[in-house]
Write a protein that holds these residues in place. Structure first.
Motif, PDB file in Angstrom:
ATOM      1  N   LEU A   1       0.834  -1.070   0.090  1.00 47.69           N
ATOM      2  CA  LEU A   1      -0.032   0.055  -0.043  1.00 47.69           C
ATOM      3  C   LEU A   1       0.852   1.190   0.013  1.00 47.69           C
ATOM      4  CD1 LEU A   1      -2.731   1.508   0.437  1.00 47.69           C
ATOM      5  CD2 LEU A   1      -2.336   1.247   2.653  1.00 47.69           C
ATOM      6  N   ALA A   2       1.940   1.452   1.198  1.00 45.55           N
ATOM      7  CA  ALA A   2       2.731   2.353   0.923  1.00 45.55           C
ATOM      8  C   ALA A   2       3.404   2.829  -0.340  1.00 45.55           C
ATOM      9  CB  ALA A   2       3.528   2.151   2.059  1.00 45.55           C
ATOM     10  N   THR A   3       3.869   1.650  -1.017  1.00 50.74           N
ATOM     11  CA  THR A   3       4.706   1.905  -2.284  1.00 50.74           C
ATOM     12  C   THR A   3       3.759   2.408  -3.314  1.00 50.74           C
ATOM     13  OG1 THR A   3       6.145  -0.032  -1.748  1.00 50.74           O
ATOM     14  CG2 THR A   3       6.037   0.480  -3.905  1.00 50.74           C
ATOM     15  N   THR A   4       2.615   1.768  -3.171  1.00 49.30           N
ATOM     16  CA  THR A   4       1.693   2.014  -4.354  1.00 49.30           C
ATOM     17  C   THR A   4       1.115   3.317  -4.054  1.00 49.30           C
ATOM     18  OG1 THR A   4       0.880  -0.298  -4.512  1.00 49.30           O
ATOM     19  CG2 THR A   4      -0.683   1.430  -5.465  1.00 49.30           C
ATOM     20  N   LEU A   5       0.867   3.963  -3.085  1.00 44.44           N
ATOM     21  CA  LEU A   5       0.766   5.264  -2.726  1.00 44.44           C
ATOM     22  C   LEU A   5       1.543   6.423  -3.233  1.00 44.44           C
ATOM     23  CD1 LEU A   5      -1.056   5.332   0.873  1.00 44.44           C
ATOM     24  CD2 LEU A   5      -2.092   6.062  -1.278  1.00 44.44           C
ATOM     25  N   GLU A   6       2.743   5.827  -2.903  1.00 45.26           N
ATOM     26  CA  GLU A   6       3.908   6.721  -3.504  1.00 45.26           C
ATOM     27  C   GLU A   6       3.735   7.005  -5.059  1.00 45.26           C
ATOM     28  OE1 GLU A   6       7.620   4.816  -2.442  1.00 45.26           O
ATOM     29  OE2 GLU A   6       7.538   5.767  -0.371  1.00 45.26           O
TER      30      GLU A   6
END
Length: 458
Positions: free
Chosen positions: A449-454
């Motif tokens: 999730l964090a990587t995709t939000l970036e």
């Protein structure tokens, strides 16, 4: 259908003394009637066509099985043990007529065990069978408080789930309804998401029947001032009603410990799958005090000795005061029942036990706080109220120049369901969304999730 045959229609019309079908709808004003034909597709003429049509329609759904979901806000993704499904499918629970002793093949005892186990979690002795939803339970509890106090106002936090608030208003506010209760909103502290105690003090008055608050709140925040909220309510002669998520009670204090008179909440996290179009269950609980017991609108289970030495029986108590017993003269209409889910919840609670609830609560706290820490490090993302939340937390995208709708659209393209958009219901929080992390989310899920939000924000 058999009754659509013209001869049978005519026979029924003659039996009731009507000249035609139109006469049956004379009380409906013409302006409220449908004009023209409904744009319906052609009728399906075989079971084969029906099966294919349903499959094609269902295939359009995107579910939490093939997508990674961080949605919560009233219906949460928790693990449901296989044994819960196995037990609720048993015929002695699925098929019996709810009220008759002749159809009780263990159902009443299972209901009693549900009430007993939930009572242990809440540290309260009297628990009714579940009503349709958390919102319905809150509405019933507020009306209980109004009847007990003879007052006609309830104070609720402005940060309440708008869907739950709408149900509460439906239960309380119609002027033509007996027992009308005014719903007054209390502000929340922008610094921590909790109830604004100064605003609560200012709005408490002689006509306040109850103060309704939740911990964890809709925004996930833990109401650290719960004991002060209940004290303020009691100082003004009002009842304190606490809304709780039972899955949190392995790590959070039960409502009785901070002085709540009545507790309400959902049972969906306790072994009930997420679903749409049916109630997921809401509970009402209190002390085993007659003044509270006499106001319950729910079915209530009790235990007693039978004529056989050493044997005990389980039966429905205070039936006469319910809408089942007195119809419109009962305490309240309980609406659609969700009694089968109490069987699932009883199985779930018996599987976990006290230590299981503590372990599960700690796991959810660890994983949700890990997620919040990780997301707060993403450029253009801020986590509001990071100190003290359970399972859900508010994520803001103002610094990244993106709307929640933009972010969620980008996430869905990558098979992730983002958090619920809060920007319309709580505009002071800006472009914020409510994210949910439970025991089903792994560290890898959160990192994805964090990587995709970036990527989406960039």
């Amino acid at each position: 259908m058999a009754n659509s045959v013209p001869a049978i229609k005519q026979e029924m019309l003659e039996a009731i003394g009507a000249s035609d079908i139109e006469e049956l709808f004379a009380q409906i004003p013409p302006r409220h009637r449908l004009r023209g034909e409904l744009p319906l597709p052609p009728a399906l003429t075989s079971e084969i066509e029906l099966h294919r049509g349903l499959r094609q329609t269902l295939a359009r759904n995107e579910t939490c099985e093939e997508n990674l979901s961080f949605l919560g806000a009233g219906c949460w993704q928790h693990h449901v043990p296989a044994i819960c499904d196995e037990i609720v499918r048993r015929s002695e629970f699925v098929t019996p007529v709810w009220g008759t002793p002749s159809s009780d093949y263990g159902r009443n005892q299972a209901w009693f065990e549900f009430c007993s186990q939930l009572g242990e979690l809440l540290a309260l002795d009297f628990v009714g069978l579940p009503v349709y939803s958390w919102g319905c339970a809150a509405g019933h509890a507020i009306r209980m408080a109004s009847r007990m106090t003879g007052r006609h106002e309830v104070l609720v936090a402005r940060s309440l789930d708008p869907e739950r608030l709408a149900v509460i208003r439906t239960f309380c506010e119609p002027r033509a309804m007996a027992g009308h209760v005014d719903v007054t909103l209390v502000d929340f502290d922008a610094a921590n998401g909790r109830i604004d105690l100064d605003d609560l003090r200012a709005k408490l008055g002689d006509d306040t029947a109850a103060v309704y608050f939740e911990t964890p709140s809709y925004l996930g925040t833990i109401e650290a001032d719960a004991a002060e909220v209940t004290r303020l309510a009691h100082d003004h002669g009002a009842e304190a009603i606490a809304g709780v998520d039972p899955i949190s009670l392995g790590v959070l204090a039960p409502p009785a410990d901070y002085g709540a008179d009545i507790a309400v909440g959902t049972i969906q996290p306790l072994g009930v799958h997420m679903n749409c179009g049916g109630g997921v269950g809401g509970f009402i609980a209190s002390r085993d005090d007659e003044q509270y017991a006499r106001e319950y609108p729910t079915l209530n289970l009790s235990i007693c000795d039978t004529v056989v030495p050493g044997e005990r029986g389980f039966g429905i108590a205070l039936f006469h005061q319910t809408s089942y017993g007195l119809r419109e003269e009962g305490n309240d209409w309980t609406g659609n029942s969700t009694y089968l889910w109490s069987i699932a919840a009883a199985a779930y609670m018996s599987l976990l036990g006290p230590q299981g609830f503590a372990d599960l609560g700690e796991l959810i706290v660890q994983r949700s706080h890990y997620a919040a820490t990780l997301l707060d490090d993403v450029d253009g993302v801020r986590v509001f109220f990071p100190d003290g939340f359970f399972k859900e937390f508010v994520v803001n995208f103002d610094d990244g120049g993106k709307t929640v709708a933009d972010v969620n659209r980008g996430l869905r393209e990558r098979r992730i369901f983002g958090g619920k958009d809060l920007s319309r219901e709580l505009p002071e929080l800006g472009q914020s969304a409510l994210y949910c992390v439970t025991e089903v989310h792994t560290a890898a899920d959160v990192e994805r999730l964090a990587t995709t939000l970036e990527e989406v924000i960039a």
